[in-house]
Design an enzyme around this catalytic site. Structure first.
Site, PDB file in Angstrom:
ATOM      1  N   HIS A  38      -9.637   1.479   4.612  1.00 18.91           N
ATOM      2  CA  HIS A  38      -8.373   1.650   5.337  1.00 18.91           C
ATOM      3  C   HIS A  38      -8.586   2.662   6.457  1.00 18.91           C
ATOM      4  O   HIS A  38      -9.359   3.608   6.310  1.00 18.91           O
ATOM      5  CB  HIS A  38      -7.277   2.133   4.365  1.00 18.91           C
ATOM      6  CG  HIS A  38      -5.926   2.145   5.012  1.00 18.91           C
ATOM      7  ND1 HIS A  38      -5.524   3.158   5.851  1.00 18.91           N
ATOM      8  CD2 HIS A  38      -4.896   1.261   4.956  1.00 18.91           C
ATOM      9  CE1 HIS A  38      -4.298   2.889   6.283  1.00 18.91           C
ATOM     10  NE2 HIS A  38      -3.895   1.748   5.768  1.00 18.91           N
ATOM     11  N   SER A  43       3.044  -1.837  10.580  1.00 15.78           N
ATOM     12  CA  SER A  43       4.489  -1.935  10.855  1.00 15.78           C
ATOM     13  C   SER A  43       5.085  -3.303  10.492  1.00 15.78           C
ATOM     14  O   SER A  43       5.942  -3.834  11.213  1.00 15.78           O
ATOM     15  CB  SER A  43       4.800  -1.578  12.314  1.00 15.78           C
ATOM     16  OG  SER A  43       4.473  -0.219  12.545  1.00 15.78           O
ATOM     17  N   ASN A  58       0.872  -1.176   0.000  1.00 12.70           N
ATOM     18  CA  ASN A  58       0.000   0.000   0.000  1.00 12.70           C
ATOM     19  C   ASN A  58       0.914   1.233   0.000  1.00 12.70           C
ATOM     20  O   ASN A  58       1.473   1.594   1.028  1.00 12.70           O
ATOM     21  CB  ASN A  58      -0.888  -0.024   1.254  1.00 12.70           C
ATOM     22  CG  ASN A  58      -1.703   1.245   1.407  1.00 12.70           C
ATOM     23  OD1 ASN A  58      -1.815   2.049   0.470  1.00 12.70           O
ATOM     24  ND2 ASN A  58      -2.282   1.439   2.580  1.00 12.70           N
ATOM     25  N   GLU A  81      -5.748  -4.413  10.600  1.00 11.78           N
ATOM     26  CA  GLU A  81      -4.713  -3.413  10.834  1.00 11.78           C
ATOM     27  C   GLU A  81      -5.050  -2.621  12.094  1.00 11.78           C
ATOM     28  O   GLU A  81      -5.835  -1.658  12.042  1.00 11.78           O
ATOM     29  CB  GLU A  81      -4.620  -2.448   9.650  1.00 11.78           C
ATOM     30  CG  GLU A  81      -4.224  -3.112   8.357  1.00 11.78           C
ATOM     31  CD  GLU A  81      -3.593  -2.110   7.398  1.00 11.78           C
ATOM     32  OE1 GLU A  81      -2.439  -2.316   7.026  1.00 11.78           O
ATOM     33  OE2 GLU A  81      -4.255  -1.122   7.045  1.00 11.78           O
ATOM     34  N   GLU A  94      -7.003   5.105   7.458  1.00  7.47           N
ATOM     35  CA  GLU A  94      -6.792   6.516   7.096  1.00  7.47           C
ATOM     36  C   GLU A  94      -8.010   7.060   6.353  1.00  7.47           C
ATOM     37  O   GLU A  94      -8.359   8.235   6.481  1.00  7.47           O
ATOM     38  CB  GLU A  94      -5.499   6.644   6.271  1.00  7.47           C
ATOM     39  CG  GLU A  94      -4.274   6.465   7.164  1.00  7.47           C
ATOM     40  CD  GLU A  94      -3.076   5.807   6.492  1.00  7.47           C
ATOM     41  OE1 GLU A  94      -3.018   5.802   5.247  1.00  7.47           O
ATOM     42  OE2 GLU A  94      -2.203   5.307   7.227  1.00  7.47           O
ATOM     43  N   GLY A 148       2.282   2.538  10.901  1.00  4.31           N
ATOM     44  CA  GLY A 148       3.271   3.607  10.776  1.00  4.31           C
ATOM     45  C   GLY A 148       3.995   3.952  12.062  1.00  4.31           C
ATOM     46  O   GLY A 148       4.690   4.962  12.146  1.00  4.31           O
ATOM     47  N   LYS A 189       0.109   4.274  -0.401  1.00  9.59           N
ATOM     48  CA  LYS A 189      -0.525   5.501   0.117  1.00  9.59           C
ATOM     49  C   LYS A 189      -0.239   6.666  -0.838  1.00  9.59           C
ATOM     50  O   LYS A 189      -0.195   6.463  -2.043  1.00  9.59           O
ATOM     51  CB  LYS A 189      -0.076   5.770   1.557  1.00  9.59           C
ATOM     52  CG  LYS A 189      -0.243   4.535   2.447  1.00  9.59           C
ATOM     53  CD  LYS A 189      -0.037   4.804   3.913  1.00  9.59           C
ATOM     54  CE  LYS A 189      -0.232   3.507   4.693  1.00  9.59           C
ATOM     55  NZ  LYS A 189      -0.188   3.684   6.142  1.00  9.59           N
TER      56      LYS A 189
HETATM   57  P1  PGA Z   1       2.651   0.544   7.756  1.00 14.16           P
HETATM   58  O1  PGA Z   1       1.215   0.808   7.097  1.00 14.16           O
HETATM   59  O2  PGA Z   1       3.166  -0.748   7.187  1.00 14.16           O
HETATM   60  O3  PGA Z   1       3.488   1.729   7.331  1.00 14.16           O
HETATM   61  O4  PGA Z   1       2.453   0.466   9.232  1.00 14.16           O
HETATM   62  C1  PGA Z   1       0.325  -0.246   6.855  1.00 14.16           C
HETATM   63  C2  PGA Z   1      -0.943   0.273   6.259  1.00 14.16           C
HETATM   64  O5  PGA Z   1      -1.388   1.376   6.617  1.00 14.16           O
HETATM   65  O6  PGA Z   1      -1.544  -0.399   5.381  1.00 14.16           O
END
Ligand code: PGA
Length: 252
Positions: free
Chosen positions: A94, A210, A11, A165, A96, A171, A13
């Site tokens: 997601h 992460s 992903n 998640e 976000e 993140g 983003k």
């Molecule tokens: P990350 O993000 O691996 O940077 O923690 C995962 C995601 O938001 O899909």
């Protein structure tokens, strides 16, 4: 215990571009995969990536789709359009999108329906935030996310994927512990079984938050972890290739 063939999804983003496409494709295209691999770049790079990956088994997807089919919805992109340019899957809900763009289980449900009609596999993202986690509400939140989004839809396991998640792990550099992941994935599997019956066995349940090259193998070894959704680490082509290689080692 035999596992299903894992799915690893990048992903990107709001990151990446033609340079990252070239570097990522170069680092993974010649790996001989037992695992399935997918990349979800920003919309504008989807066609270019599909083009570069022609004749490859690597899948391309989007990070979102519109809940609308067509019409006066400035800035939106429909599931049908994404299918037409070659998308195999789309992320839906997601965290976000839920936090920043106020998506909820109802809009996610509509998006899943749109994706299914278009023939684009929905990867439904679910997860609790830190406060909910600390209050012990994880199961309640996931229960609602799963049931309000999926109950009563015409689903087969192959057309659906779930990504757990935990928002507090995204993140932050701190993935959920293997114990937490094991417990939550077992719970998700049980709920999918309640919703889908035996088709639940066909659903890949991904873990995200992460994921790094150093913890990928450990996470993939957990029961009912059938793949990974990778954010930050997917922006480093070498790291992402190592995560894919870890998935390749899973015996199916
Ligand atoms: P990350 O993000 O691996 O940077 O923690 C995962 C995601 O938001 O899909």
């Amino acid at each position: 215990m035999s596992k299903k063939s894992p799915l690893v999804v990048a992903n990107w983003k709001l990151n990446g571009g033609t340079d990252l496409i070239a570097a990522s494709v170069a680092s993974i295209r010649n790996l001989n995969f037992n695992a399935r691999i997918g990349i979800a770049p920003p919309y504008v790079y989807i066609s270019g990536l599909v083009n570069v990956l022609r004749n490859s088994s690597i899948m391309v997807g989007s990070q979102n789709i519109s809940k609308f089919e067509s019409g006066a919805f400035t800035g939106e992109t429909s599931a049908q359009m994404l299918k037409e340019v070659g998308c195999d899957f789309c992320l839906i809900g997601h965290s976000e999108r839920r936090q920043v763009f106020l998506e909820n289980n109802q809009s996610c449900r509509t998006k899943v329906e749109r994706a299914l009609v278009a023939g684009v596999m929905p990867i439904v993202c679910i997860g609790e935030n830190l406060q909910q986690y600390e209050l012990g509400l994880t199961r309640d939140i996931l229960y609602r996310q799963l049931h309000q989004t999926l109950d009563g839809l015409d689903l087969t396991g192959e057309t659906l994927c779930i990504a757990y998640e935990p928002v507090w792990a995204i993140g932050t550099g701190k993935a959920a512990s293997p114990e937490v992941v094991a417990e939550v994935h077992e719970f998700i599997y049980q709920e999918l079984d309640a919703i889908l019956g035996s088709a639940a066995n066909e659903v890949n349940i991904l873990y995200g938050g992460s994921v790094k090259k150093d913890n990928a193998a450990e996470l993939l070894a957990i029961n009912h972890v059938d793949g990974l959704l990778v954010g930050g680490a997917s922006l480093d082509p070498e790291h992402f290739a190592q995560i894919c290689a870890a998935a390749n080692q899973v015996e199916s």
